[in-house]
Design a protein around this motif. Sequence first.
Motif, short mmCIF file in Angstrom:
data_model
loop_
_atom_site.label_atom_id
_atom_site.label_comp_id
_atom_site.label_asym_id
_atom_site.label_seq_id
_atom_site.Cartn_x
_atom_site.Cartn_y
_atom_site.Cartn_z
N ASN A 21 -13.23 5.91 2.44
CA ASN A 21 -13.28 6.31 1.04
C ASN A 21 -12.02 7.01 0.57
OD1 ASN A 21 -15.71 5.11 0.52
ND2 ASN A 21 -16.91 6.91 1.00
N THR A 22 -11.30 7.64 1.47
CA THR A 22 -9.99 8.20 1.09
C THR A 22 -9.07 7.05 0.73
OG1 THR A 22 -10.29 10.13 2.51
CG2 THR A 22 -8.02 9.58 1.88
N PHE A 23 -9.05 6.02 1.55
CA PHE A 23 -8.25 4.83 1.24
C PHE A 23 -8.68 4.24 -0.11
CE2 PHE A 23 -8.23 0.21 1.04
CZ PHE A 23 -6.87 -0.03 1.02
N ASP A 24 -9.99 4.10 -0.31
CA ASP A 24 -10.50 3.51 -1.55
C ASP A 24 -10.06 4.30 -2.77
OD1 ASP A 24 -12.02 1.61 -3.05
OD2 ASP A 24 -13.67 3.05 -3.16
N LYS A 25 -10.14 5.61 -2.68
CA LYS A 25 -9.75 6.48 -3.80
C LYS A 25 -8.26 6.30 -4.12
CE LYS A 25 -9.99 10.31 -6.40
NZ LYS A 25 -10.71 10.38 -7.64
N ILE A 26 -7.43 6.26 -3.11
CA ILE A 26 -5.98 6.15 -3.32
C ILE A 26 -5.62 4.76 -3.83
CG2 ILE A 26 -3.70 6.24 -2.25
CD1 ILE A 26 -5.02 8.18 -0.14
N GLU A 38 0.42 -1.49 2.86
CA GLU A 38 0.94 -0.40 3.69
C GLU A 38 -0.07 0.74 3.76
OE1 GLU A 38 3.05 2.10 6.10
OE2 GLU A 38 3.24 -0.06 5.81
N LEU A 39 -0.72 1.01 2.65
CA LEU A 39 -1.74 2.06 2.62
C LEU A 39 -2.92 1.70 3.52
CD1 LEU A 39 -2.47 4.76 1.24
CD2 LEU A 39 -3.63 3.40 -0.51
N MET A 40 -3.32 0.43 3.51
CA MET A 40 -4.42 -0.02 4.37
C MET A 40 -4.00 0.08 5.84
SD MET A 40 -6.69 -3.53 4.36
CE MET A 40 -7.46 -3.23 2.78
N ARG A 41 -2.76 -0.23 6.13
CA ARG A 41 -2.25 -0.09 7.50
C ARG A 41 -2.33 1.37 7.94
NH1 ARG A 41 1.71 1.52 10.46
NH2 ARG A 41 2.89 2.40 8.76
N VAL A 75 -7.84 -4.39 14.48
CA VAL A 75 -9.24 -4.74 14.20
C VAL A 75 -9.72 -3.96 12.97
CG1 VAL A 75 -11.60 -4.70 15.09
CG2 VAL A 75 -9.71 -5.34 16.60
N ALA A 76 -9.40 -2.67 12.92
CA ALA A 76 -9.80 -1.85 11.77
C ALA A 76 -9.21 -2.41 10.48
CB ALA A 76 -9.35 -0.40 11.98
N TYR A 77 -7.97 -2.84 10.52
CA TYR A 77 -7.31 -3.42 9.35
C TYR A 77 -8.06 -4.68 8.90
CZ TYR A 77 -3.54 -5.14 6.35
OH TYR A 77 -2.82 -5.59 5.28
N SER A 78 -8.39 -5.53 9.85
CA SER A 78 -9.11 -6.77 9.52
C SER A 78 -10.47 -6.48 8.91
CB SER A 78 -9.29 -7.64 10.77
OG SER A 78 -8.03 -8.05 11.25
N ILE A 79 -11.17 -5.50 9.45
CA ILE A 79 -12.48 -5.13 8.91
C ILE A 79 -12.32 -4.57 7.50
CG2 ILE A 79 -14.43 -3.53 9.16
CD1 ILE A 79 -14.07 -3.87 12.23
N MET A 80 -11.31 -3.74 7.30
CA MET A 80 -11.09 -3.18 5.96
C MET A 80 -10.76 -4.29 4.96
SD MET A 80 -9.07 0.37 6.71
CE MET A 80 -9.02 0.85 4.98
N LYS A 81 -9.94 -5.26 5.37
CA LYS A 81 -9.64 -6.38 4.48
C LYS A 81 -10.92 -7.10 4.08
CE LYS A 81 -6.26 -9.23 4.86
NZ LYS A 81 -5.23 -10.18 5.30
N LEU A 82 -11.79 -7.32 5.04
CA LEU A 82 -13.06 -7.98 4.77
C LEU A 82 -13.93 -7.15 3.82
CD1 LEU A 82 -14.98 -10.34 5.45
CD2 LEU A 82 -15.81 -8.96 7.36
#
Length: 127
Positions: A21-26, A38-41, A75-82
């Motif tokens: 949710n921090t990522f989502d907010k930003i 880059e932020l998702m990374r 793996v976390a990056y791929s899950i977040m992309k999904l």
Amino acid sequence: EIDKKLDDWLKTHAALVTVLNTFDKIQAGISNKKEKKELMRLASLSYKEAFQILKDNGVKITPPMLGTVFSNAKVAYSIMKLIFATPIMKMQEGDFREIEAMIESLLKFQKQSKTSIPNFSKLLAKL
């Protein structure tokens, strides 16, 4: 024992949700795709640090597979992309103040354990 397992599960869930949710907010305020990538990374690298804070404070990551999966940045990056390619995040409800409270709690744990969190610190600096 049930209380300890529940406490560990809640703290694990809180760490996971805090980073997501921090990522989502930003990212909501960013239109540049390269900057969002880059932020998702950065967020995907932050999961391992968030879980390490918990481990360094005696919390058992529950379920353990969650820590294994999200501690691998690729793996976390791929899950977040999904997650962000589907309507999952649009269905969430809540107030960012809840996430701010979880960030505060996670940072209190971090101060106690002195866990290194360079990526999570960079992510938080963007708030």
